[in-house]
Motif scaffolding. Structure first.
Motif, PDB file in Angstrom:
ATOM      1  N   LEU A   1       0.826  -1.203   0.000  1.00 46.09           N
ATOM      2  CA  LEU A   1       0.000   0.000   0.000  1.00 46.09           C
ATOM      3  C   LEU A   1       0.867   1.263   0.000  1.00 46.09           C
ATOM      4  O   LEU A   1       1.933   1.283   0.599  1.00 46.09           O
ATOM      5  N   PRO A   2       0.403   2.329  -0.669  1.00 46.30           N
ATOM      6  CA  PRO A   2       1.131   3.596  -0.574  1.00 46.30           C
ATOM      7  C   PRO A   2       0.980   4.185   0.822  1.00 46.30           C
ATOM      8  O   PRO A   2       0.000   3.898   1.530  1.00 46.30           O
ATOM      9  N   ASN A   3       1.932   5.008   1.239  1.00 44.28           N
ATOM     10  CA  ASN A   3       1.826   5.671   2.532  1.00 44.28           C
ATOM     11  C   ASN A   3       0.667   6.657   2.524  1.00 44.28           C
ATOM     12  O   ASN A   3       0.353   7.243   1.479  1.00 44.28           O
ATOM     13  N   PRO A   4       0.017   6.867   3.670  1.00 39.93           N
ATOM     14  CA  PRO A   4      -0.998   7.925   3.740  1.00 39.93           C
ATOM     15  C   PRO A   4      -0.402   9.265   3.330  1.00 39.93           C
ATOM     16  O   PRO A   4       0.747   9.571   3.658  1.00 39.93           O
ATOM     17  N   LYS A   5      -1.207  10.058   2.641  1.00 43.99           N
ATOM     18  CA  LYS A   5      -0.708  11.330   2.099  1.00 43.99           C
ATOM     19  C   LYS A   5      -0.176  12.261   3.180  1.00 43.99           C
ATOM     20  O   LYS A   5       0.753  13.016   2.964  1.00 43.99           O
ATOM     21  N   LYS A   6      -0.765  12.195   4.364  1.00 44.52           N
ATOM     22  CA  LYS A   6      -0.424  13.152   5.418  1.00 44.52           C
ATOM     23  C   LYS A   6       0.545  12.601   6.460  1.00 44.52           C
ATOM     24  O   LYS A   6       0.774  13.241   7.482  1.00 44.52           O
ATOM     25  N   ILE A   7       1.143  11.435   6.217  1.00 38.63           N
ATOM     26  CA  ILE A   7       1.891  10.766   7.275  1.00 38.63           C
ATOM     27  C   ILE A   7       3.030  11.626   7.838  1.00 38.63           C
ATOM     28  O   ILE A   7       3.258  11.660   9.046  1.00 38.63           O
ATOM     29  N   MET A   8       3.728  12.352   6.969  1.00 34.47           N
ATOM     30  CA  MET A   8       4.893  13.113   7.423  1.00 34.47           C
ATOM     31  C   MET A   8       4.501  14.256   8.358  1.00 34.47           C
ATOM     32  O   MET A   8       5.260  14.627   9.255  1.00 34.47           O
ATOM     33  N   GLU A   9       3.328  14.830   8.148  1.00 33.84           N
ATOM     34  CA  GLU A   9       2.874  15.902   9.044  1.00 33.84           C
ATOM     35  C   GLU A   9       1.997  15.372  10.167  1.00 33.84           C
ATOM     36  O   GLU A   9       2.023  15.909  11.286  1.00 33.84           O
ATOM     37  N   ALA A  10       1.218  14.334   9.901  1.00 39.97           N
ATOM     38  CA  ALA A  10       0.232  13.878  10.877  1.00 39.97           C
ATOM     39  C   ALA A  10       0.867  13.235  12.104  1.00 39.97           C
ATOM     40  O   ALA A  10       0.487  13.544  13.238  1.00 39.97           O
ATOM     41  N   VAL A  11       1.835  12.337  11.901  1.00 45.87           N
ATOM     42  CA  VAL A  11       2.392  11.614  13.043  1.00 45.87           C
ATOM     43  C   VAL A  11       3.058  12.556  14.047  1.00 45.87           C
ATOM     44  O   VAL A  11       2.736  12.533  15.238  1.00 45.87           O
ATOM     45  N   PRO A  12       3.979  13.449  13.596  1.00 49.50           N
ATOM     46  CA  PRO A  12       4.579  14.356  14.587  1.00 49.50           C
ATOM     47  C   PRO A  12       3.556  15.280  15.235  1.00 49.50           C
ATOM     48  O   PRO A  12       3.639  15.550  16.436  1.00 49.50           O
ATOM     49  N   ALA A  13       2.582  15.755  14.458  1.00 49.90           N
ATOM     50  CA  ALA A  13       1.568  16.642  15.036  1.00 49.90           C
ATOM     51  C   ALA A  13       0.723  15.896  16.064  1.00 49.90           C
ATOM     52  O   ALA A  13       0.381  16.449  17.116  1.00 49.90           O
ATOM     53  N   ASN A  14       0.403  14.639  15.790  1.00 47.06           N
ATOM     54  CA  ASN A  14      -0.427  13.883  16.723  1.00 47.06           C
ATOM     55  C   ASN A  14       0.344  13.478  17.979  1.00 47.06           C
ATOM     56  O   ASN A  14      -0.263  13.260  19.039  1.00 47.06           O
TER      57      ASN A  14
END
Length: 230
Positions: A209-222
Motif C-alpha cells: 500500500l502507498p503511505n498515507p498522504k499526510k503521514i509526514m505531518e500527521a504523526v509528529p503533530a499527533n
C-alpha cells in the motif's frame, strides 16, 4: 446514551460523539482538526459539555482536533498507554473503564496496527475499533511499529470473542460502510475468514500500500496531540 457517527470526507475518518443525556456531558473519539468547528457547533446545539477527547491511537492519515478542542473547552485529552504523546492529560490502559454519567467506556488493547492502540467498548454494546478491525478489513501493519501477528491475535482473541451482536464502528471506511457487527466480521471479513495466523501475516506483508498522504505531518503533530506548531 447519545451516540453520533461523524465523517471527514478528505481522510474517510469517523469521529464519534458519545454523551450522557442526564449530565449533558460528552466525549469525542478520534476528532479531526479540520472538523473541530463542526464538532463544537454540534455540541452547542445539543447543549453538551465536552469532558474528554479520546484517541484510539497516534494517527498517520489525519491530524487530531484534540489540542484545539482542549484549548476551546478545557476537555481532557486521553491516549492509549505507551502512546508517544507527552502532551496527553491521561493514558488509558487495557481494561480501564472511563465513566461519563451512565456511559461506561472500556479500553481494549488492540495492538498491531501501531504499538499503542485501544478499541473502546461503550456500554457493552458499541465497539469503536479505531484502525484495528475495519468493516470487511483491518488496519495495515507496515509502519508505526506495526505487527501483523499481534493484530491477528488482538482481533481474533480480544474482539471476535465479544458477543456476536456487538456493534462494530471503525475509525475509517473507504467504501461507504458505516457499521457492522462482530458476527458479520467473523463470518465475512476476508482478512480473517479461513486464514491461519501465519497466512494472515503473509497476506499483510504483501499488500504494498502507498503511505498515507499526510503521514509526514500527521504523526509528529499527533504526538503533540494535534498541535501543528512545532
Amino acid at each position: 446514551m447519545l451516540f453520533r457517527q461523524l465523517f471527514d470526507p478528505e481522510t474517510s475518518t469517523y469521529t464519534y460523539l458519545v454523551a450522557d443525556l442526564d449530565t449533558k456531558t460528552a466525549m469525542l473519539i478520534d476528532p479531526v482538526l479540520e472538523q473541530v468547528e463542526r464538532d463544537r457547533q454540534l455540541l452547542q446545539e445539543l447543549g453538551l459539555t465536552l469532558k474528554y477527547c479520546l484517541e484510539t491511537h497516534i494517527h498517520a492519515d489525519h491530524i487530531t482536533g484534540t489540542a484545539k478542542l482542549r484549548e476551546a473547552t478545557g476537555c481532557v485529552g486521553i491516549v492509549p498507554q505507551n502512546a508517544q504523546a507527552v502532551c496527553a492529560d491521561r493514558l488509558m490502559k487495557d481494561g480501564e473503564v472511563l465513566e461519563l454519567g451512565s456511559v461506561k467506556v472500556e479500553a481494549i488493547a488492540t495492538l498491531g496496527h501501531t504499538d499503542s492502540h485501544n478499541a473502546y467498548l461503550i456500554n457493552k454494546t458499541h465497539l469503536l475499533t479505531g484502525d484495528s478491525l475495519l468493516i470487511r478489513g483491518c488496519g495495515r501493519t507496515d509502519f508505526q511499529s506495526g505487527n501483523a501477528g499481534m493484530l491477528y491475535d488482538a482481533i481474533t482473541q480480544r474482539l471476535f470473542t465479544l458477543p456476536d451482536e456487538t456493534l462494530v464502528y471503525p475509525g475509517h471506511d473507504y467504501r461507504g460502510n458505516t457499521v457492522s457487527t462482530i458476527a458479520e466480521e467473523k463470518q465475512w471479513n476476508p482478512r480473517f475468514v479461513g486464514r491461519s495466523r501465519d497466512e494472515f501475516i503473509q497476506l499483510m506483508a504483501n499488500l504494498n500500500l502507498p503511505n498515507p498522504k499526510k503521514i509526514m505531518e500527521a504523526v509528529p503533530a499527533n504526538q503533540r496531540c494535534g498541535n501543528v506548531a512545532a
